[in-house]
Scaffold this active site. Sequence first.
Site, PDB file in Angstrom:
ATOM      1  N   HIS A  22      -1.442  11.478  19.481  1.00 22.24           N
ATOM      2  CA  HIS A  22      -0.186  10.586  19.205  1.00 22.24           C
ATOM      3  C   HIS A  22       0.365  10.063  20.424  1.00 22.24           C
ATOM      4  O   HIS A  22       0.977   9.035  20.421  1.00 22.24           O
ATOM      5  CB  HIS A  22       0.726  11.244  18.198  1.00 22.24           C
ATOM      6  CG  HIS A  22       1.049  10.458  16.900  1.00 22.24           C
ATOM      7  ND1 HIS A  22       0.409   9.001  16.632  1.00 22.24           N
ATOM      8  CD2 HIS A  22       2.105  10.521  16.008  1.00 22.24           C
ATOM      9  CE1 HIS A  22       1.219   8.673  15.611  1.00 22.24           C
ATOM     10  NE2 HIS A  22       2.212   9.359  15.484  1.00 22.24           N
ATOM     11  N   ASN A  71       8.313   7.892  14.692  1.00 24.28           N
ATOM     12  CA  ASN A  71       8.761   6.835  13.462  1.00 24.28           C
ATOM     13  C   ASN A  71      10.105   6.099  13.528  1.00 24.28           C
ATOM     14  O   ASN A  71      10.555   5.435  12.891  1.00 24.28           O
ATOM     15  CB  ASN A  71       8.836   7.719  12.159  1.00 24.28           C
ATOM     16  CG  ASN A  71       9.824   8.754  12.255  1.00 24.28           C
ATOM     17  OD1 ASN A  71      10.410   9.099  13.470  1.00 24.28           O
ATOM     18  ND2 ASN A  71      10.012   9.571  11.230  1.00 24.28           N
ATOM     19  N   ASP A  96      -1.919   5.004  20.032  1.00 25.15           N
ATOM     20  CA  ASP A  96      -3.141   5.797  19.369  1.00 25.15           C
ATOM     21  C   ASP A  96      -3.616   4.833  18.075  1.00 25.15           C
ATOM     22  O   ASP A  96      -2.623   4.252  17.324  1.00 25.15           O
ATOM     23  CB  ASP A  96      -2.733   7.124  19.108  1.00 25.15           C
ATOM     24  CG  ASP A  96      -1.763   7.271  17.929  1.00 25.15           C
ATOM     25  OD1 ASP A  96      -0.689   6.752  18.147  1.00 25.15           O
ATOM     26  OD2 ASP A  96      -1.965   7.635  16.775  1.00 25.15           O
ATOM     27  N   ASN A 117       3.281   4.667  11.898  1.00 27.20           N
ATOM     28  CA  ASN A 117       4.718   4.466  11.872  1.00 27.20           C
ATOM     29  C   ASN A 117       5.595   4.062  12.864  1.00 27.20           C
ATOM     30  O   ASN A 117       6.509   3.437  12.908  1.00 27.20           O
ATOM     31  CB  ASN A 117       5.378   5.925  11.497  1.00 27.20           C
ATOM     32  CG  ASN A 117       5.000   6.468  10.004  1.00 27.20           C
ATOM     33  OD1 ASN A 117       4.689   5.744   9.299  1.00 27.20           O
ATOM     34  ND2 ASN A 117       4.660   7.637   9.949  1.00 27.20           N
TER      35      ASN A 117
END
Length: 194
Positions: A22, A71, A96, A117
Amino acid sequence: MADVWLVAGLGNPGPGYAANRHNVGQMVLSELAARMGARFSRHKTPNLVAEGRVRPGGAKLVLAAPTTYMNESGRAVSPLLDYLSIPTDRLIVVHDELDIPFDTVRLKSGGGHGGHNGIRDIIKATDAAPFIRVRVGVGRPPGRQDAADFVLKDFSSVEKQSLPSLVSDAADAVESIVEDGLVAAQQRVHAPAP
């Protein structure tokens, strides 16, 4: 400020997340900063920021690593766009991408969030204004592994062997967008390997 671009590399803050799939966007930012000889420092917005030029006399890049969790990326990126008076068409977000095979880079402008997100939050915070994305393929999780768990794991030992070239390719793509425009960069990046 036509020659200034904001490049946001998405990820989660803290050393525990630094090597996760991520966080590949922030890995690309580190590569760009190293190329420009730039250092990150805290900004009044929730970002670590570094500035430099792609080449002497070239476009200026403002590199932003949000200090928010993934997020909440829009909460970091949107105020920095406002602070720098940079329009969203000069925003490049490096992130990513599960739907792209590992070791592949793809470029696009606009579109939906695809379940990401961080991208979802930036779209919301910028009122869905299109921005450029450097999508760094991390592949799909094996078997029935949950996608959220997969992106919060480090790259495998096999992937780590190719990771430096993937990060370098994504940094090259950012530079190509800034120097040559999105269409020319897409033609270069998306061309099949010889």
